[in-house]
Structure formats: structure tokens, C-alpha cells
Design a protein around this motif. Structure first.
Motif, mmCIF file in Angstrom:
data_model
loop_
_atom_site.group_PDB
_atom_site.id
_atom_site.type_symbol
_atom_site.label_atom_id
_atom_site.label_comp_id
_atom_site.label_asym_id
_atom_site.label_seq_id
_atom_site.Cartn_x
_atom_site.Cartn_y
_atom_site.Cartn_z
ATOM 1 N N GLU A 146 -34.223 63.492 -102.536
ATOM 2 C CA GLU A 146 -34.639 63.964 -103.981
ATOM 3 C C GLU A 146 -34.099 62.978 -104.686
ATOM 4 O OE1 GLU A 146 -34.354 67.533 -106.902
ATOM 5 O OE2 GLU A 146 -34.720 67.850 -104.640
ATOM 6 N N ILE A 147 -34.649 62.319 -105.954
ATOM 7 C CA ILE A 147 -34.119 61.770 -106.948
ATOM 8 C C ILE A 147 -33.615 62.465 -108.004
ATOM 9 C CG2 ILE A 147 -34.527 60.026 -108.734
ATOM 10 C CD1 ILE A 147 -36.772 58.860 -106.701
ATOM 11 N N THR A 148 -32.630 62.604 -108.401
ATOM 12 C CA THR A 148 -32.101 63.626 -109.285
ATOM 13 C C THR A 148 -31.979 62.875 -110.703
ATOM 14 O OG1 THR A 148 -29.710 62.664 -109.011
ATOM 15 C CG2 THR A 148 -30.399 64.229 -107.477
ATOM 16 N N GLU A 178 -31.384 58.962 -112.014
ATOM 17 C CA GLU A 178 -32.423 58.378 -112.665
ATOM 18 C C GLU A 178 -31.659 57.866 -114.026
ATOM 19 O OE1 GLU A 178 -35.397 57.091 -112.948
ATOM 20 O OE2 GLU A 178 -35.891 57.609 -110.969
ATOM 21 N N GLN A 179 -30.653 58.620 -114.712
ATOM 22 C CA GLN A 179 -30.088 58.314 -115.627
ATOM 23 C C GLN A 179 -29.124 57.137 -115.617
ATOM 24 O OE1 GLN A 179 -28.318 62.229 -116.705
ATOM 25 N NE2 GLN A 179 -30.316 63.052 -117.805
ATOM 26 N N ALA A 180 -28.547 57.327 -114.509
ATOM 27 C CA ALA A 180 -27.398 56.143 -114.187
ATOM 28 C C ALA A 180 -28.172 54.926 -113.829
ATOM 29 C CB ALA A 180 -26.543 56.548 -112.944
ATOM 30 N N GLY A 197 -32.941 58.458 -103.623
ATOM 31 C CA GLY A 197 -31.795 59.234 -103.654
ATOM 32 C C GLY A 197 -30.685 58.590 -104.282
ATOM 33 N N GLN A 198 -29.527 57.918 -103.871
ATOM 34 C CA GLN A 198 -28.440 57.435 -104.547
ATOM 35 C C GLN A 198 -28.565 55.768 -104.624
ATOM 36 O OE1 GLN A 198 -25.320 60.486 -102.960
ATOM 37 N NE2 GLN A 198 -24.611 59.828 -104.932
#
Length: 151
Positions: free
Chosen positions: A5-7, A11-13, A80-81
């Protein structure tokens, strides 16, 4: 299997990193530690370093060696990350072809840690096509080699 999941945090980072590089100036280099983990690794066709001070030095050198360097992020994929950014890097050489705009097209693979800081930054771009062919003497050799290899 479902993709990670894309958190919102990821996205903000990624948005923060992309904006930082699009607005990067010599004065901003001191703030790299706000985006990169202390032990972050950076690799491109010319450098492979670890740690914020070494990463700062690479970008400081960019401003010393080039006129008006700037990045334009043209695309991004976040999973993901991890993130993959595509970009155009605009600049002019200081030592030859002074003032002639140059462009390098490339991509960056970023891996973020749990705090949303860049832990790995790897740049991919074709040094032969995007840089060496633009240099006097070396450029002629590189273009000749490219023609020979294409046969």
C-alpha cells in the motif's frame, strides 16, 4: 499477491523530495539532511557515497562545475517505500560550450526508510550519450564508437 500500500506519508515524502530537487539552489544543499537518512547511500555514473556530508559534497560540486543546474521531474511511480522519478537535468558547462544549454535525461530510484527519509538514491542515465558525446574530442570518439557498434 497485492502490491504494498502507498501511504500518504510515502506520497508526501516523494512530493517533498521531487519539489526539493526542482527548486534546488546552492543555498539549499545544507538542508539535504532533512530529506536523507544520516547513513543514506547515493550512486550515479560517477559517484558512490554514503552519508549526508558526502551527498552534500556531490551536489555542491555540481554547482561549482556547472552553470544554472536544475532538475525538472517529468514522472514518478511510487510503490510501497520505493519511488522511481524520471527527470530532465538542465545546465550549461562552465569550461566549454559556455552558455549553451545542455540536457541530460535520467531517472532516480529512491528507497525511503520508515521515517520517510531517503535511505537509497540511485541515479540512472547514459553518461556516453548524455554527457561524453557533448565533450570536445571525447564526443567525436563516442559518436564514432556508437556508429560502429550499431552495425
Amino acid at each position: 499477491m497485492q502490491p504494498p500500500e502507498i501511504t500518504a506519508t510515502t506520497e508526501q515524502a516523494v512530493t517533498r523530495v521531487a519539489a526539493f530537487f526542482e527548486q534546488l539552489s546552492l543555498a539549499d544543499i545544507a538542508a539535504i539532511g532533512q530529506l536523507y537518512a544520516p547513513d543514506a547511500r547515493f550512486k550515479d555514473p560517477f559517484n558512490e557515497v554514503q552519508g549526508v556530508p558526502a551527498i552534500r559534497a556531490i551536489f555542491a560540486h555540481m554547482f561549482e562545475a556547472l552553470e544554472q543546474p536544475r532538475f525538472v521531474v517529468t514522472g514518478r511511480v511510487v510503490q510501497g517505500q520505493q519511488c522511481f522519478l524520471t527527470w530532465d537535468f538542465w545546465f550549461a558547462f562552465k569550461n566549454f560550450h559556455r552558455g549553451v544549454p545542455q540536457t541530460v535525461r535520467g531517472a532516480s530510484h529512491l528507497v525511503l526508510n520508515d521515517q520517510g527519509l531517503v535511505a537509497l538514491h540511485r541515479d540512472y542515465w547514459d553518461a556516453a550519450e548524455e554527457l561524453y558525446e557533448k565533450l570536445p574530442m571525447v564526443g567525436a570518439l563516442m559518436r564514432w564508437l556508437r556508429r560502429r557498434a550499431a552495425r
